[in-house]
Design a protein around this motif. Structure first.
Motif, PDB file in Angstrom:
ATOM      1  N   ARG A   1      44.790   3.872  39.365  1.00 58.16           N
ATOM      2  CA  ARG A   1      45.025   5.200  38.868  1.00 58.16           C
ATOM      3  C   ARG A   1      46.235   4.900  37.861  1.00 58.16           C
ATOM      4  NH1 ARG A   1      45.441   6.469  44.908  1.00 58.16           N
ATOM      5  NH2 ARG A   1      43.810   7.947  45.147  1.00 58.16           N
ATOM      6  N   THR A   2      46.930   3.775  38.087  1.00 53.49           N
ATOM      7  CA  THR A   2      48.041   3.453  36.980  1.00 53.49           C
ATOM      8  C   THR A   2      47.390   3.027  35.700  1.00 53.49           C
ATOM      9  OG1 THR A   2      49.544   3.053  38.754  1.00 53.49           O
ATOM     10  CG2 THR A   2      49.853   1.762  36.493  1.00 53.49           C
ATOM     11  N   LEU A   3      46.349   2.136  35.964  1.00 53.63           N
ATOM     12  CA  LEU A   3      45.599   1.486  34.798  1.00 53.63           C
ATOM     13  C   LEU A   3      44.823   2.670  34.080  1.00 53.63           C
ATOM     14  CD1 LEU A   3      44.361  -1.697  36.224  1.00 53.63           C
ATOM     15  CD2 LEU A   3      46.001  -1.468  34.715  1.00 53.63           C
ATOM     16  N   ALA A   4      44.281   3.680  34.828  1.00 55.13           N
ATOM     17  CA  ALA A   4      43.469   4.828  34.168  1.00 55.13           C
ATOM     18  C   ALA A   4      44.459   5.666  33.452  1.00 55.13           C
ATOM     19  CB  ALA A   4      42.782   5.629  35.254  1.00 55.13           C
ATOM     20  N   GLU A   5      45.627   5.829  33.927  1.00 56.41           N
ATOM     21  CA  GLU A   5      46.787   6.584  32.994  1.00 56.41           C
ATOM     22  C   GLU A   5      47.118   5.894  31.696  1.00 56.41           C
ATOM     23  OE1 GLU A   5      49.657  10.084  33.465  1.00 56.41           O
ATOM     24  OE2 GLU A   5      47.992   9.527  35.029  1.00 56.41           O
TER      25      GLU A   5
ATOM     26  N   LYS B   1      45.539   3.692  30.084  1.00 56.97           N
ATOM     27  CA  LYS B   1      44.224   3.845  29.191  1.00 56.97           C
ATOM     28  C   LYS B   1      44.017   5.315  28.610  1.00 56.97           C
ATOM     29  CE  LYS B   1      40.942   0.966  28.937  1.00 56.97           C
ATOM     30  NZ  LYS B   1      40.942   0.095  27.937  1.00 56.97           N
ATOM     31  N   GLY B   2      44.699   6.266  29.151  1.00 56.79           N
ATOM     32  CA  GLY B   2      44.410   7.812  28.738  1.00 56.79           C
ATOM     33  C   GLY B   2      43.380   8.360  29.340  1.00 56.79           C
ATOM     34  N   PHE B   3      42.694   7.847  30.288  1.00 59.85           N
ATOM     35  CA  PHE B   3      41.687   8.624  31.088  1.00 59.85           C
ATOM     36  C   PHE B   3      42.561   9.453  31.908  1.00 59.85           C
ATOM     37  CE2 PHE B   3      39.267   4.451  30.905  1.00 59.85           C
ATOM     38  CZ  PHE B   3      38.505   4.541  29.870  1.00 59.85           C
ATOM     39  N   THR B   4      43.501   9.587  32.556  1.00 63.80           N
ATOM     40  CA  THR B   4      44.133  10.363  33.162  1.00 63.80           C
ATOM     41  C   THR B   4      45.636  10.944  32.692  1.00 63.80           C
ATOM     42  OG1 THR B   4      44.986   8.822  34.700  1.00 63.80           O
ATOM     43  CG2 THR B   4      42.879   9.708  35.416  1.00 63.80           C
ATOM     44  N   ARG B   5      45.762  11.933  33.162  1.00 65.68           N
ATOM     45  CA  ARG B   5      47.328  12.341  33.073  1.00 65.68           C
ATOM     46  C   ARG B   5      47.807  12.892  34.184  1.00 65.68           C
ATOM     47  NH1 ARG B   5      49.640  15.968  28.206  1.00 65.68           N
ATOM     48  NH2 ARG B   5      48.126  17.567  29.168  1.00 65.68           N
ATOM     49  N   ARG B   6      49.029  12.348  34.705  1.00 62.67           N
ATOM     50  CA  ARG B   6      49.710  12.821  35.846  1.00 62.67           C
ATOM     51  C   ARG B   6      48.552  12.854  37.215  1.00 62.67           C
ATOM     52  NH1 ARG B   6      53.031  17.264  32.932  1.00 62.67           N
ATOM     53  NH2 ARG B   6      50.787  17.690  32.548  1.00 62.67           N
ATOM     54  N   GLY B   7      47.724  11.999  37.371  1.00 60.52           N
ATOM     55  CA  GLY B   7      46.737  11.880  38.095  1.00 60.52           C
ATOM     56  C   GLY B   7      45.461  12.567  37.937  1.00 60.52           C
TER      57      GLY B   7
END
Length: 76
Positions: A22-26, A28-34
């Motif tokens: 979850r942290t890595l995806a954030e 990388k810009g794939f997620t924002r605030r989960g």
């Protein structure tokens, strides 16, 4: 194989749990605030996980499901 078994195998292979991804995806810009960013496709995340972590398609899709919120990770 249970969903938790997928997550356990991913952690054994990469040393990372669902929260780490979850942290890595954030980052990388794939997620924002989960939450998955609008327009992010499963294929983009699967490609990233395969290339950077050597995950197979099924295991990468399990992480995508976690990121999408469809499957919660269980306590470790």
């Amino acid at each position: 194989m249970t969903f938790q078994a997928y997550l356990d195998n991913i952690k054994a292979k990469t040393g990372k749990d669902a929260d780490d991804f979850r942290t890595l995806a954030e980052e990388k810009g794939f997620t924002r605030r989960g939450t998955l960013e609008k327009g992010v496709k499963a294929g983009e995340i699967v490609k990233w996980l395969k290339e950077d972590f050597g995950l197979g398609h099924g295991h990468a899709m399990a992480i995508y499901a976690v990121l999408k919120g469809g499957r919660p990770s269980l306590p470790e």
